[in-house]
Design an enzyme around this catalytic site. Structure first.
Site, PDB file in Angstrom:
ATOM      1  N   SER A  67      83.784  20.575  97.514  1.00 45.10           N
ATOM      2  CA  SER A  67      84.844  20.623  96.510  1.00 45.10           C
ATOM      3  C   SER A  67      84.949  19.346  95.677  1.00 45.10           C
ATOM      4  O   SER A  67      84.006  18.957  95.006  1.00 45.10           O
ATOM      5  CB  SER A  67      86.155  20.940  97.227  1.00 45.10           C
ATOM      6  OG  SER A  67      87.192  21.102  96.328  1.00 45.10           O
ATOM      7  N   GLU A 372      99.125  25.682  94.926  1.00 43.60           N
ATOM      8  CA  GLU A 372      99.390  24.355  95.434  1.00 43.60           C
ATOM      9  C   GLU A 372      99.549  23.453  94.212  1.00 43.60           C
ATOM     10  O   GLU A 372      98.945  23.707  93.172  1.00 43.60           O
ATOM     11  CB  GLU A 372      98.223  23.869  96.297  1.00 43.60           C
ATOM     12  CG  GLU A 372      98.109  24.642  97.593  1.00 43.60           C
ATOM     13  CD  GLU A 372      97.090  24.030  98.554  1.00 43.60           C
ATOM     14  OE1 GLU A 372      97.486  23.679  99.668  1.00 43.60           O
ATOM     15  OE2 GLU A 372      95.908  23.905  98.184  1.00 43.60           O
ATOM     16  N   ARG A 509      98.940  11.516 105.334  1.00 46.20           N
ATOM     17  CA  ARG A 509      99.361  11.495 103.926  1.00 46.20           C
ATOM     18  C   ARG A 509     100.876  11.338 103.819  1.00 46.20           C
ATOM     19  O   ARG A 509     101.621  11.893 104.625  1.00 46.20           O
ATOM     20  CB  ARG A 509      98.950  12.786 103.225  1.00 46.20           C
ATOM     21  CG  ARG A 509      97.456  12.973 103.172  1.00 46.20           C
ATOM     22  CD  ARG A 509      97.034  13.854 102.020  1.00 46.20           C
ATOM     23  NE  ARG A 509      95.645  14.252 102.177  1.00 46.20           N
ATOM     24  CZ  ARG A 509      94.598  13.503 101.862  1.00 46.20           C
ATOM     25  NH1 ARG A 509      94.769  12.294 101.370  1.00 46.20           N
ATOM     26  NH2 ARG A 509      93.368  13.953 102.038  1.00 46.20           N
TER      27      ARG A 509
HETATM   28  C1  16G Z   1      91.694  21.794 101.401  1.00 44.95           C
HETATM   29  C2  16G Z   1      92.402  23.082 101.141  1.00 44.95           C
HETATM   30  C3  16G Z   1      93.471  22.884 100.095  1.00 44.95           C
HETATM   31  C4  16G Z   1      94.405  21.784 100.530  1.00 44.95           C
HETATM   32  C5  16G Z   1      93.657  20.534 100.887  1.00 44.95           C
HETATM   33  C6  16G Z   1      94.573  19.546 101.533  1.00 44.95           C
HETATM   34  C7  16G Z   1      91.462  25.303 101.252  1.00 44.95           C
HETATM   35  C8  16G Z   1      90.378  26.198 100.783  1.00 44.95           C
HETATM   36  N1  16G Z   1      91.469  24.100 100.710  1.00 44.95           N
HETATM   37  O1  16G Z   1      91.004  21.360 100.269  1.00 44.95           O
HETATM   38  O2  16G Z   1      94.161  24.075  99.956  1.00 44.95           O
HETATM   39  O3  16G Z   1      95.325  21.494  99.518  1.00 44.95           O
HETATM   40  O4  16G Z   1      92.642  20.843 101.806  1.00 44.95           O
HETATM   41  O5  16G Z   1      93.855  18.467 101.962  1.00 44.95           O
HETATM   42  O6  16G Z   1      92.272  25.670 102.073  1.00 44.95           O
HETATM   43  P1  16G Z   1      94.461  17.439 102.985  1.00 44.95           P
HETATM   44  O7  16G Z   1      94.820  18.190 104.236  1.00 44.95           O
HETATM   45  O8  16G Z   1      93.403  16.438 103.166  1.00 44.95           O
HETATM   46  O9  16G Z   1      95.681  16.866 102.324  1.00 44.95           O
HETATM   47 MG    MG Z   2      87.738  22.941  95.358  1.00 45.38          MG
END
Ligand code: 16G
Ligand code: MG
Length: 546
Positions: A67, A372, A509
């Site tokens: 991503s 989101e 976070r």
């Molecule tokens: C991932 C998630 C996204 C979320 C992010 C949070 C999927 C497909 N993607 O990229 O939705 O906002 O993680 O990241 O579920 P974090 O837990 O590192 O804050």
């Molecule tokens: Mg992505």
């Protein structure tokens, strides 16, 4: 069967061995880490996807991407039969298989088959897609070898966006009711609905049919270029960061959202509508410079409210009896939630971070809009809602205005990739709504004003000591942290803050919002210091954001 599994273990050990004891976990978005640590994981996920396909008797997807992460990283996630994220119980199985010792691969495979009642040899079919990272072709080959090692069949789609792969899986598993499972099917379904909605007047009121797009130097840029052939001249998209530079470097939706500044290499004039995709094109944010030259961000919350408002209007005008709900996470700006409750009058639900939570909650509404704040989201329509809309659109006996609104809703469903958040489809959705309202970007932005906010990261010895409840809005562990956060927050006007362990990075976070940027920064900093103190912070003590 034993022979087959034994051969699969052999190939795995020889060609794709697990080289270190390092534990790896199937997180919020699958496995994600340095590409060089992933080859054995990819081989094994190929095997697992084939097993899942045998169990479900349906196509399963394997997407290779990290991503918005930088280029040295890569990742893999599995796509379940209806295009949704892999079921949680299988995340555990995936983690187990990925971490099995080389010599235990065969026995772990047997155990998975047995515990899940899977008979090997049942037809397995797996769709594989990858992003543009240099490491992706090799990792895709590892997955393909894994699938084939247990007699699964593969369709390799090559470079595709994550949402395209979800779309293809859904199309095939619905016997093509959702569309044709290939790129041509994807482009033509979305573009014909988009063009029909737009009609022959490309501009409307303050809306002009041109925008600038930051492609994050990723797959989204490539696909948008290809898409333009289908879209013709009804929308003019100028693409920057279109693939010559480094993926996600100083550009892309995450960069723009987190740093709240424009991507590099994109000229931005006052009032120009601009958007950013992320590296695998499943996130979208908009931005512009206002008349004072200030950078203004329109994130997932702004997209969600725009889209929900439009859908609600069409539902009302068409007279169909359907409820609309909006799903957010704790990251949603407080102003957006207030606007949804007080002005839009749409039911709003809050769930933990991660697409799977939002998607599932959205399915509980007739029409569920989920986003989101980071720009990932889509709209899902229940089968009953789709049927109702289809019937109303076909019912010429309805008063003309009602029938026209139903027809618009019907077309709108085809602009939307309902299988998962899709930056390209979302972009065309936003453009459709702005066109229909006759709005430029400033009119869209005027709906509400975001509360200033700040995100910070804190490194701790073990991020799992942070436990949360109430959709991550409250912290239940370590003891005492939440009451400390409460007393800090109480000092700030319009203050709100929460902490959560990241699902994709080894950090905690911190999110904070308040009445001014300086206060949001101060609040985030004070909370970060408390986390550092009470959750075993490591490395530098968090400093006040600049
Ligand atoms: C991932 C998630 C996204 C979320 C992010 C949070 C999927 C497909 N993607 O990229 O939705 O906002 O993680 O990241 O579920 P974090 O837990 O590192 O804050
Ligand atoms: Mg992505």
């Amino acid at each position: 069967m034993a022979d087959l599994l034994n051969k699969s273990q052999q190939l795995g050990t020889e060609k794709y061995p697990r080289k270190s004891e390092k534990w790896i976990q199937y997180g919020t978005a699958g496995f994600r880490t340095k590409a060089e640590e992933l080859t054995h994981v990819l081989y094994r996920m190929g095997i697992l996807a084939a097993f899942r396909s045998m169990q479900k008797n349906a196509i399963i997807g394997v997407m290779i991407t990290a991503s918005h992460n930088d280029e040295p990283d890569n990742g893999v996630k599995l796509v379940d039969p209806h295009g949704e994220m892999l079921e949680a119980s299988w995340e555990v199985i995936a983690t187990k298989l990925a971490n099995a010792k080389n010599e235990d691969l065969e026995s772990t495979m047997s155990q998975i088959l047995e515990e899940n009642g899977i008979t090997i040899g049942t037809n397995a079919m797996v769709y594989v897609g990858r992003d543009t990272r240099p490491s992706s072709p090799f990792l895709a080959q590892a997955a393909i070898d894994g699938i084939k090692s247990v007699q699964g069949c593969v369709t390799d789609f090559g470079v595709v966006s994550t949402p395209q792969l979800h779309f293809f899986v859904t199309c095939q598993n619905t016997n093509k009711a959702y569309g044709e499972p290939n790129e041509e099917g994807y482009f033509s379904k979305i573009s014909s609905a988009f063009k029909a909605l737009r009609g022959s007047n490309y501009d409307n009121g303050s809306y002009q049919h041109s925008l600038s797009l930051d492609g994050a130097n990723g797959v989204g840029a490539l696909k948008m270029k290809a898409f333009q052939e289908y879209l013709g001249n009804c929308i003019e998209v100028t693409i920057y960061n279109s693939g010559d530079g480094k993926l996600n470097y100083q550009c892309g939706a995450d960069h723009v959202k987190v740093l709240q500044k424009p991507p590099q290499n994109m000229p931005l004039e006052v009032g120009t509508r601009a958007a950013s995709l992320d590296g695998d094109a499943d996130r979208l944010v908009y931005f512009y410079l206002d008349t004072q030259g200030n950078f203004k961000l329109l994130d997932g919350d702004k997209i969600a409210t725009l889209v929900a408002g439009y859908i609600k209007k069409l539902i009302k005008e068409s007279g169909v009896n359907l409820n609309v709900g909006l799903v957010q996470t704790a990251y949603a700006n407080g102003s957006s939630t207030e606007y949804i409750n007080n002005t839009l009058g749409v039911e709003v639900a809050c769930v933990p971070t991660g697409v799977k939570y939002l998607h599932h909650r959205a399915l509980e509404f007739d029409v569920g809009v989920y986003f989101e704040a980071n720009g990932h989201g889509t709209v899902v329509f229940s089968s009953a809602a789709m049927e109702t809309i289809k019937n109303a659109a076909a019912d010429e006996s309805l008063p003309a205005e009602r029938n026209a609104a139903a027809k618009q809703l019907f077309l709108l469903m085809d602009v939307i990739n309902q299988t998962v958040g899709d930056a390209i489809s979302d972009l065309l959705l936003v453009e459709t709504v702005l066109h229909a309202f006759g709005w430029g970007v400033a009119e869209w932005d005027a709906a509400y004003t975001d509360l200033p906010n700040r995100q910070m990261k804190v490194s701790v010895a073990d991020r799992n000591v942070i436990q949360t409840a109430d959709a991550e809005r409250r912290c239940t562990d370590p003891p005492g942290l939440q009451s400390e956060i409460d007393s800090i927050v109480a000092k700030f006007n319009k203050g709100r803050s929460f902490v959560r362990p990241s699902g994709t990075e080894d950090v905690v976070r911190v999110y904070a919002e308040a009445d001014s940027q300086a206060n949001a920064d101060k609040l985030a900093h004070e909370v970060a210091l408390k986390v550092y103190e009470l959750a075993n912070g490591v490395g530098n003590v968090p400093s006040l954001p600049k």
